[in-house]
Design a protein around this motif. Structure first.
Motif, PDB file in Angstrom:
ATOM      1  N   LEU A  65      39.768  40.900  44.496  1.00  0.00           N
ATOM      2  CA  LEU A  65      40.280  41.066  45.857  1.00  0.00           C
ATOM      3  C   LEU A  65      41.804  41.131  45.890  1.00  0.00           C
ATOM      4  CD1 LEU A  65      37.867  38.676  47.772  1.00  0.00           C
ATOM      5  CD2 LEU A  65      37.947  41.178  47.926  1.00  0.00           C
ATOM      6  N   LEU A  66      42.452  40.325  45.063  1.00  0.00           N
ATOM      7  CA  LEU A  66      43.909  40.349  44.976  1.00  0.00           C
ATOM      8  C   LEU A  66      44.394  41.725  44.540  1.00  0.00           C
ATOM      9  CD1 LEU A  66      46.554  38.627  45.044  1.00  0.00           C
ATOM     10  CD2 LEU A  66      46.125  38.135  42.636  1.00  0.00           C
ATOM     11  N   VAL A  67      43.797  42.251  43.492  1.00  0.00           N
ATOM     12  CA  VAL A  67      44.184  43.573  42.967  1.00  0.00           C
ATOM     13  C   VAL A  67      43.880  44.669  43.991  1.00  0.00           C
ATOM     14  CG1 VAL A  67      43.592  45.286  41.198  1.00  0.00           C
ATOM     15  CG2 VAL A  67      44.041  42.916  40.546  1.00  0.00           C
ATOM     16  N   VAL A  83      52.093  42.135  47.462  1.00  0.00           N
ATOM     17  CA  VAL A  83      51.495  40.853  47.079  1.00  0.00           C
ATOM     18  C   VAL A  83      50.902  40.169  48.307  1.00  0.00           C
ATOM     19  CG1 VAL A  83      52.022  38.518  46.244  1.00  0.00           C
ATOM     20  CG2 VAL A  83      52.857  40.508  44.990  1.00  0.00           C
ATOM     21  N   GLN A  84      51.599  40.241  49.420  1.00  0.00           N
ATOM     22  CA  GLN A  84      51.065  39.661  50.656  1.00  0.00           C
ATOM     23  C   GLN A  84      49.736  40.316  51.012  1.00  0.00           C
ATOM     24  OE1 GLN A  84      53.718  39.588  54.036  1.00  0.00           O
ATOM     25  NE2 GLN A  84      52.024  39.389  55.465  1.00  0.00           N
ATOM     26  N   ALA A  85      49.658  41.632  50.884  1.00  0.00           N
ATOM     27  CA  ALA A  85      48.394  42.326  51.155  1.00  0.00           C
ATOM     28  C   ALA A  85      47.307  41.841  50.198  1.00  0.00           C
ATOM     29  CB  ALA A  85      48.589  43.840  51.026  1.00  0.00           C
ATOM     30  N   GLY A  86      47.695  41.581  48.953  1.00  0.00           N
ATOM     31  CA  GLY A  86      46.737  41.051  47.983  1.00  0.00           C
ATOM     32  C   GLY A  86      46.265  39.656  48.340  1.00  0.00           C
ATOM     33  N   ALA A 127      47.999  35.820  38.105  1.00  0.00           N
ATOM     34  CA  ALA A 127      49.356  36.387  38.133  1.00  0.00           C
ATOM     35  C   ALA A 127      49.420  37.662  37.295  1.00  0.00           C
ATOM     36  CB  ALA A 127      50.370  35.361  37.631  1.00  0.00           C
ATOM     37  N   ALA A 128      48.769  37.660  36.144  1.00  0.00           N
ATOM     38  CA  ALA A 128      48.758  38.856  35.284  1.00  0.00           C
ATOM     39  C   ALA A 128      48.058  40.013  35.986  1.00  0.00           C
ATOM     40  CB  ALA A 128      48.093  38.542  33.956  1.00  0.00           C
ATOM     41  N   ALA A 129      46.955  39.734  36.663  1.00  0.00           N
ATOM     42  CA  ALA A 129      46.236  40.787  37.385  1.00  0.00           C
ATOM     43  C   ALA A 129      47.109  41.349  38.506  1.00  0.00           C
ATOM     44  CB  ALA A 129      44.924  40.235  37.943  1.00  0.00           C
ATOM     45  N   ALA A 130      47.797  40.459  39.219  1.00  0.00           N
ATOM     46  CA  ALA A 130      48.685  40.913  40.302  1.00  0.00           C
ATOM     47  C   ALA A 130      49.835  41.740  39.748  1.00  0.00           C
ATOM     48  CB  ALA A 130      49.209  39.717  41.090  1.00  0.00           C
ATOM     49  N   ALA A 148      54.554  38.706  41.343  1.00  0.00           N
ATOM     50  CA  ALA A 148      53.229  38.136  41.094  1.00  0.00           C
ATOM     51  C   ALA A 148      53.302  36.618  40.990  1.00  0.00           C
ATOM     52  CB  ALA A 148      52.632  38.730  39.817  1.00  0.00           C
ATOM     53  N   GLU A 149      54.318  36.104  40.308  1.00  0.00           N
ATOM     54  CA  GLU A 149      54.464  34.647  40.181  1.00  0.00           C
ATOM     55  C   GLU A 149      54.760  34.002  41.534  1.00  0.00           C
ATOM     56  OE1 GLU A 149      53.793  32.703  37.690  1.00  0.00           O
ATOM     57  OE2 GLU A 149      53.420  34.297  36.235  1.00  0.00           O
TER      58      GLU A 149
END
Length: 190
Positions: A65-67, A83-86, A127-130, A148-149
């Motif tokens: 879902l984040l991605v 990132v906010q959308a993620g 974080a890596a996926a983001a 991402a972090e």
């Protein structure tokens, strides 16, 4: 016992959390978890490779879902907006059951060095996926990693607030507010 049981995964997670809190993570066995859940060992191992992974249930969904949220952000969205959308997309996976078991989960993790390490690995994976999703959008590596972090820090802060709150606060709103506060704080670093 029937071959198929409804909600087996959730029942295993609930049983494991209760046992981990009652007698400790190290003292709890898979046999005890399946007995408490009213399921079989084979059902357990269809859902989880070992008892450690019971507490990571849902990580794949959060990551996906984040991605997806980052990927679906408008083309002109900056890295933190993506990132906010993620985070808002990942918030879909944060339902009442997650909130209800949050304090128990936090207590179990706090009591076990092994689970603390696993929790950190979970955050690194998210974080890596983001960051990968941001790089796919054309964001340079350093900026993608930093955004991402910050997103994972916002997620962590929002989760702690969400499970401790007495009212029915929305996880997505809390994550958005935490990310905005981090954005402001980062701007003061000079």
């Amino acid at each position: 016992m029937p071959r198929w049981e409804p909600d087996a995964r959730e029942r295993l997670v609930v049983a494991a959390l209760h046992l981990f809190n009652e007698q400790g993570y190290d003292e709890t066995t898979v046999a005890q978890i399946v007995e408490r859940a009213g399921l079989t060992r084979s059902t357990f191992f269809r859902h989880f490779p070992d008892k450690r992974d019971v507490l990571a249930a849902g990580q794949e969904t959060l990551s996906r879902l984040l991605v997806e949220g980052i990927a679906s952000a408008p083309d002109d969205a900056g890295p933190l907006d993506a990132v906010q959308a993620g985070l808002l997309s990942a918030a879909q996976a944060m339902g009442p059951a997650n909130r209800a078991f949050g304090p128990q989960l936090q207590a179990v993790i706090a009591a076990s060095a092994e689970l603390q390490q696993r929790d950190q690995l979970k955050r690194v994976g998210l974080a890596a996926a983001a960051a990968d999703a941001l790089r796919t959008r054309g964001v340079d590596r350093r900026t993608a990693d930093l955004a991402a972090e910050l997103g994972m820090l916002a997620f962590k802060e929002a989760y702690a607030t969400w499970v401790a709150a007495d009212d029915e606060q929305d996880f997505g709103t809390l994550a958005t507010e935490a990310l905005e506060e981090l954005r402001v704080a980062a701007a003061t670093l000079g």
